[in-house]
Design a protein around this motif. Sequence first.
Motif, short mmCIF file in Angstrom:
data_model
loop_
_atom_site.label_atom_id
_atom_site.label_comp_id
_atom_site.label_asym_id
_atom_site.label_seq_id
_atom_site.Cartn_x
_atom_site.Cartn_y
_atom_site.Cartn_z
N VAL A 63 1.14 -1.17 -0.15
CA VAL A 63 -0.13 0.02 -0.27
C VAL A 63 1.14 1.33 -0.24
O VAL A 63 1.39 1.16 1.05
N CYS A 65 0.93 4.92 0.89
CA CYS A 65 0.28 5.77 1.67
C CYS A 65 0.71 7.59 1.36
O CYS A 65 1.79 7.52 1.72
N GLU A 93 -4.52 6.64 0.23
CA GLU A 93 -3.79 5.43 -0.12
C GLU A 93 -4.51 4.30 -1.11
O GLU A 93 -4.97 4.75 -2.08
N THR A 95 -3.34 0.72 -3.16
CA THR A 95 -2.84 -0.30 -3.08
C THR A 95 -2.38 -0.96 -4.20
O THR A 95 -2.65 -0.77 -5.67
N THR A 158 -7.54 -0.99 8.98
CA THR A 158 -7.76 0.54 8.00
C THR A 158 -7.66 1.55 8.59
O THR A 158 -7.68 2.15 8.30
N THR A 178 -10.45 -5.28 6.47
CA THR A 178 -10.18 -5.70 5.40
C THR A 178 -10.88 -7.38 5.47
O THR A 178 -11.04 -8.14 4.64
#
Length: 896
Positions: A63, A65, A93, A95, A158, A178
């Motif tokens: 990820v 950020c 963010e 992915t 998250t 998640t």
Amino acid sequence: MVARQSQSLDGTWDFRHESDADWRQAPVPMPWQAAFADLRQTSGRASYRRSFSAPALQGRVAVLCFGAVGYFATVRVNGQELARHEGHWLPFEVTIPADLLKADNVVEVDCLLPDGNPDTWEGAPFAEIPHGKQSWYGPTGGIWQSVTLELRPAHHLTHCAIHADLATGRVDVALELTGGTAMVEILDPAGKVVGQGTSSTIANIQPWSPDAPALYTARVTVGDDVTTHTFGFRSLTTANGQMFLNGQPWYMRAALDQDYYPVGICTPPSLALLEDQLRKAKELGLNMLRCHIKVPDPRYYEVADRLGMLIWTEIPNVASLTEGSIRRMRETMQGILRRDGNHPSIVIWTLINEDWGTRTVDDAAHRAWLKAEYDWLKAADPTRLVVDNSACIPNFHVKTDLNDYHYYRSVPERRAEWDKLTAEFAGGADWTYTPFGDGERRGDEPLIVSEFGVWGLPNPDEVTINGAEPWWMETGGTWGDGAAYPHGVQFRFASLGLDTVFGGFDAFIRAVQWYQFDNLKYQIEVMRAHPSIQGYVITEFTDVHWESNGLLDMNRNPRVFHDVFGRINADVVIAPRLDRYSAKAGETLRLAPGIATGGKALGAAVLHYAMAGGVSGQVAIDATQPLSMAESGSIDLPVPVLSKAQTADVELRLTVDGAEVARNKVTLSLFPNRAVPSITLHVPDKTLAERARALGYVLADRDKADVTVVHGLAEADIRRIQAGARYLVLADGTLKTNGNLRVDGQDREQPYMPVLDDVPGIPRSSESALPNINLIARHGTMWRGDWIAGFSWIRRKGAFAALPGGPLVDLSYDRIIPHHVMTGFRTHEYAGAVHSGVVVGWVQKPAALIAERRVGKGLLVASTFRLCTDAPGVDPLASALWDALVQTAAQKGSAS
């Protein structure tokens, strides 16, 4: 499985602005405007790229950020677009798909910062995006907060939102995962587990406050993913016009913080600097910072939580209210709640500042939107206070938890206005709320003066960047009618000969910083004398570029008053309260000190006072409740016999059981018994003649008098001066003039033809007629004395050397301070012919308050000081200045 791993991508990135031909190197995080001198004021498009190596995923998710990127961002990895983001202030963010990630990778970020050019808007013009002070200090675009690559377990947390209830000790934790199952543990400030689960009740809780910033921790475990989240138990509530922190009375002592930095603009250079500036804030007696219309780096709040400082936070403003800007402000506030909602330091939200972006005065729909937005935010976060519009004249509140208002007045220039405004505000003035009948005012909203203050100036030698003049010294030219332009300040100071007034540039800087202190001291004392006012916000914590009203400079250097400021910016304050600050020998000055309490009750106390000449004593003070004013009764101070005029301090100390709890002092100008100069006067004006006679002067016919005294000049006066007469003009606004010292009319200049009106000829400048001096009313100009201060000075030389005090005028001048200034003097004249003058802001807009000028064989001395405000002899300073002016006009060879 392997736990979460973080890799910083901060550092050097390739960068190219749309105006660049080639790539160059840019630091991240930092706005591109801070990194490159040639891009200081640019908006538009820019691109960043860098390579990075990724560790083995081992079943984890990669990820990217981003802390914050301004304003639109498009993110690509290895050439594939992965995300687009809108918003300047908040994190997002991205992915990275596992099959896209390689051992060596390239991340690219394209940025767009809109400006006024429609070609760059992409549906979001600058006026409709939350931009905050970018419209003041310049744009800030690009990657301005940190970038990290996180490898997280497939099942991970998250988001974690924590609600801690001080009244019950209950902690509720809302999690977003998640997948998988979470375990939550609550740790007390010592690190001991005191609760488990998403709902826990904690016994023996330690409240968070600035004095005891007790932080708890929620430790969330989702498989191998372990994260920690700090929070605190605290409350800020209102009732009956007062505020209560954790159920205890609390008085707000805040400063506006724009969160700007010398090099990085909006990017703080280090955690150490954030910690250092907060420690300095506490040394200054502050218990709150109002983080002004921006969303700061998250470390800002982390430091406030840890070191103990309350924060008032505001949504960055837009410039116009449209469907798009309404959506963006709501999304920004939702993002703020999501990112920052756990911080115990944040206790107040503001929706709008000073009607920026809305038009509440003119548009009922805007008022309805503001009220509805207040209701939405109170429902979204009932744990904090909400301000709808942090108001100033002419706008107002519609529905709010705090009745806060901004107003700026400098003293002594506008002491009477400050006193009257503050008294009206303290009395619950109607002008703080909508006059259209569409507001909801409970009537018990606490009163807060949420912006006030005045400029000092930093020492340019102390605000350098790498030893050189900072780039922002070239900004500010469009503000304050040019008074806010810093570059060349030392050159202007020298050109005006002000070293002969102040003894050097460094001494001038020290003087204007003490002027700033004296203003803040007086204004705080006046506010504290009104118990209905429950707090204030000083503008401001640090200087910001050209804006120089900070308690610290741009580089976080303290002002000269740093070590004593906490005496007046304190929970318990002695407010001296006296009508005037000058007295003569044999008089008795009457002081009426009040003791303002803050959050704690004050036990039975003793107020001690002492003044030069052996005058001293003490007064018993009854025990006083919090947020109140204890009265001491009047204290009579006999003025001793003096050999010369001088300043004297009245020292005030408050003790409880022998221990000092507050200290203050007030500086007076004291005068000896007056000796009337042996100068004869001719005074044609009857009222003015009666004043001169009452002051002890001998009056004579015009041809026998040493000096003629008038309020204005006519042609006959000019001819007399040309022939050798000496005149004193008291240009105090008593007579209507033609924008100069002349009361008679004047013809227009050639050519004699209609130009813009029906009168032939071009209007003459007011300076064109003898004695070639303009007379300008300060009201409505930068000389008036509001936010950008005007520094009024007197050269203590010749007859003016006998006046007490320093080069800058002080509170003893408040009854005679001029309402007019004079211009028309060349730069060199300020070194001699101008005896008293004023400069505004960064030594701009020089004007004269006392000046002399040769006219033919004679001499003219003109003054705008208002020496006729009080009856003759009532104000000894007015009498002393009258005498000095007469002596200057009569002195042979004094003409420049």
